[in-house]
Enzyme design. Structure first.
Site, PDB file in Angstrom:
ATOM      1  N   HIS A 119       0.975  -1.352  -0.210  1.00 23.07           N
ATOM      2  CA  HIS A 119       0.210   0.246  -0.127  1.00 23.07           C
ATOM      3  C   HIS A 119       0.838   1.064   0.155  1.00 23.07           C
ATOM      4  CE1 HIS A 119       0.980   0.074   4.094  1.00 23.07           C
ATOM      5  NE2 HIS A 119       0.545   0.849   3.927  1.00 23.07           N
TER       6      HIS A 119
HETATM    7  C1  UD1 Z   1      -2.201   5.524   5.876  1.00 26.55           C
HETATM    8  C2  UD1 Z   1      -1.146   5.919   6.559  1.00 26.55           C
HETATM    9  C3  UD1 Z   1       0.454   4.689   6.548  1.00 26.55           C
HETATM   10  C4  UD1 Z   1      -0.110   3.599   6.874  1.00 26.55           C
HETATM   11  C5  UD1 Z   1      -1.394   3.098   6.753  1.00 26.55           C
HETATM   12  C6  UD1 Z   1      -2.249   1.977   6.740  1.00 26.55           C
HETATM   13  C7  UD1 Z   1      -0.578   8.847   6.253  1.00 26.55           C
HETATM   14  C8  UD1 Z   1       0.319   9.404   5.680  1.00 26.55           C
HETATM   15  N1  UD1 Z   1      -0.351   6.960   5.994  1.00 26.55           N
HETATM   16  O1  UD1 Z   1      -1.804   5.227   4.561  1.00 26.55           O
HETATM   17  O2  UD1 Z   1       1.413   5.178   7.318  1.00 26.55           O
HETATM   18  O3  UD1 Z   1       0.809   2.286   6.515  1.00 26.55           O
HETATM   19  O4  UD1 Z   1      -2.780   4.285   6.324  1.00 26.55           O
HETATM   20  O5  UD1 Z   1      -3.282   1.337   5.815  1.00 26.55           O
HETATM   21  O6  UD1 Z   1      -0.904   8.566   6.963  1.00 26.55           O
HETATM   22  N2  UD1 Z   1      -9.437   4.373   2.150  1.00 26.55           N
HETATM   23  C9  UD1 Z   1     -10.796   4.199   1.756  1.00 26.55           C
HETATM   24  N3  UD1 Z   1     -11.339   3.253   2.842  1.00 26.55           N
HETATM   25  C10 UD1 Z   1     -10.833   3.787   4.057  1.00 26.55           C
HETATM   26  C11 UD1 Z   1      -9.758   4.417   4.388  1.00 26.55           C
HETATM   27  C12 UD1 Z   1      -9.290   4.860   2.780  1.00 26.55           C
HETATM   28  O7  UD1 Z   1     -11.495   3.233   0.355  1.00 26.55           O
HETATM   29  O8  UD1 Z   1     -11.152   3.560   5.105  1.00 26.55           O
HETATM   30  C13 UD1 Z   1      -8.762   5.104   0.364  1.00 26.55           C
HETATM   31  C14 UD1 Z   1      -9.365   6.765   0.380  1.00 26.55           C
HETATM   32  O9  UD1 Z   1      -9.870   5.993  -0.533  1.00 26.55           O
HETATM   33  C15 UD1 Z   1      -7.833   6.902   0.271  1.00 26.55           C
HETATM   34  C16 UD1 Z   1      -7.026   5.749   0.521  1.00 26.55           C
HETATM   35  O10 UD1 Z   1      -7.246   5.339   0.163  1.00 26.55           O
HETATM   36  O11 UD1 Z   1      -7.789   7.663  -0.629  1.00 26.55           O
HETATM   37  C17 UD1 Z   1      -5.543   5.911   1.104  1.00 26.55           C
HETATM   38  O12 UD1 Z   1      -5.871   6.088   2.527  1.00 26.55           O
HETATM   39  P1  UD1 Z   1      -5.348   7.363   3.638  1.00 26.55           P
HETATM   40  O13 UD1 Z   1      -5.244   7.414   4.583  1.00 26.55           O
HETATM   41  O14 UD1 Z   1      -4.369   8.562   2.862  1.00 26.55           O
HETATM   42  O15 UD1 Z   1      -3.846   6.668   3.315  1.00 26.55           O
HETATM   43  P2  UD1 Z   1      -2.968   5.487   3.733  1.00 26.55           P
HETATM   44  O16 UD1 Z   1      -2.361   4.501   2.726  1.00 26.55           O
HETATM   45  O17 UD1 Z   1      -4.626   4.504   3.782  1.00 26.55           O
END
Ligand code: UD1
Length: 351
Positions: A201
């Site tokens: 991820h």
């Molecule tokens: C975040 C953390 C990372 C951690 C990871 C665990 C930061 C900078 N990064 O990354 O360190 O290892 O979480 O998962 O804080 N999304 C969903 N549903 C959710 C959450 C996210 O669909 O419940 C999608 C969203 O469209 C978003 C993408 O996942 O654009 C990324 O989510 P985001 O919270 O921005 O960062 P992670 O890649 O999950």
């Protein structure tokens, strides 16, 4: 004393659980749990609260997704109002996600003491958003709880006074130890008897489509010899469809609850990952771990544990995987203080 804990994303939940539990019931202490809502899907958040037996958050800020700046700023605006209203004596933040740095920054301006759990880890790679979050959070925290000695050394080198630093061990492993037996008895998703487990991820691997294509091509090749079980993070799911790769060779799954994922790790021939926490969990479990990153902020998992870091070198990935599935892997040791009692040590210091 009023202690307010801030969690937001999946890896925070297993770290906060042992600290909340360690503090619970101590005389003269009350706790508030705030969820920023950075992760909001049931399978990225709610199911973890149930399985880890975390109390329901007192407040959910529901910030949701956004760019780095928007998400961080939104957490700050909403969290500032909470701190002003609830007036905690101390705020505890976890790990290295955007919720961690946002909450710490708010508190530092309001002169509320901050404790950082999982302080001192460094990848020395400032292209990672998490590294920026770690550096800044540690600079403005008043109590720094480290999982391993390298964390203490990094903090001292950055000018943090020793009195603030406490080597307490690994809270994530507290949760693993507490729930391992339960995981053994849970029914993980139906997968073949023998498999390698994959998670991906990191933005550097999945947002760069060329890099992702190379990784998936290598995994598809591996999939011809051994089953590849791949629970897909939402960030990665958004990209997979954009690649010209036949995904049917993989056992693709939705993100898994804690117990099911732990059960799958425990039984895997090897784990291929770019996660930080999984490098630690496999080290504790003694399962071969191949990390698809150029560096790790958890070098102890390489020095003592079962982890190797192969970067984007797909030849090394294949070589190491062959060794892992044929049983030729370093044995590894569990690092000091990864013993299930880190949460209690933190609670003692907070008290
Ligand atoms: C975040 C953390 C990372 C951690 C990871 C665990 C930061 C900078 N990064 O990354 O360190 O290892 O979480 O998962 O804080 N999304 C969903 N549903 C959710 C959450 C996210 O669909 O419940 C999608 C969203 O469209 C978003 C993408 O996942 O654009 C990324 O989510 P985001 O919270 O921005 O960062 P992670 O890649 O999950």
């Amino acid at each position: 004393m009023h202690i307010l804990h801030v969690v937001g994303a999946r890896p925070n939940f297993m770290k906060a659980a042992p600290v909340l539990c360690g503090v619970h019931g101590r005389n003269g202490t009350r706790q508030t749990l705030v969820h920023t809502g950075q992760h909001y899907d049931n399978n990225m958040s709610d199911v973890f609260f149930e399985q880890l037996q975390l109390p329901r958050p007192d407040l959910n800020l529901a910030v949701g997704s956004g760019s780095q700046a928007r998400q961080t700023a939104e957490i700050m605006v909403r969290f500032e109002a909470v701190v002003l209203e609830r007036k905690p004596d101390l705020v505890v933040v976890y790990g290295d996600v955007n919720s961690t740095v946002a909450a710490a920054l708010v508190c530092s301006k309001l002169m509320i003491p901050v404790a950082h759990v999982e302080a001192g880890l460094r990848s020395f790679d400032r292209a990672m958003p998490e590294e920026i979050n770690r550096l800044l959070t540690d600079q403005i925290s008043d109590l720094l709880f480290t999982p391993s000695q390298d964390g203490d050394e990094n903090l001292v080198r950055e000018g943090i006074v020793k009195q603030k630093i406490h080597l307490v061990g690994n809270v994530m492993i507290d949760t693993l130890i507490r729930l391992l037996e339960k995981a053994e008895h849970c029914a993980p998703p139906h997968v073949p008897e023998r498999y390698v487990l994959v998670t991906l991820h990191r933005p550097s691997n999945v947002d760069d489509l060329e890099a992702l294509q190379l990784i998936l091509e290598a995994l598809a090749e591996i999939g011809r010899d051994v089953a590849v079980v791949f629970p897909v993070h939402p960030r990665t799911r958004q990209r997979l469809g954009q690649l010209g790769i036949d995904l049917r060779i993989f056992h693709l799954l939705e993100p898994l609850p804690y117990l099911e994922f732990l059960a799958l790790q425990r039984r895997a021939s090897a784990v291929i990952t770019d996660s930080g926490g999984i490098q630690e969990e496999t080290t504790y479990l003694g399962i071969p771990c191949i990390t698809l990153r150029e560096n790790t902020e958890r070098p102890i998992t390489v020095a003592l544990g079962t982890n190797v870091v192969v970067g984007r070198d797909m030849t090394r990935l294949r070589d190491h995987l062959n060794r892992a599935v044929s049983g030729q892997w370093k044995r590894g040791r569990v690092p000091p203080l990864w013993d299930g009692h880190a949460g209690r040590r933190i609670a003692n210091i907070l008290s």
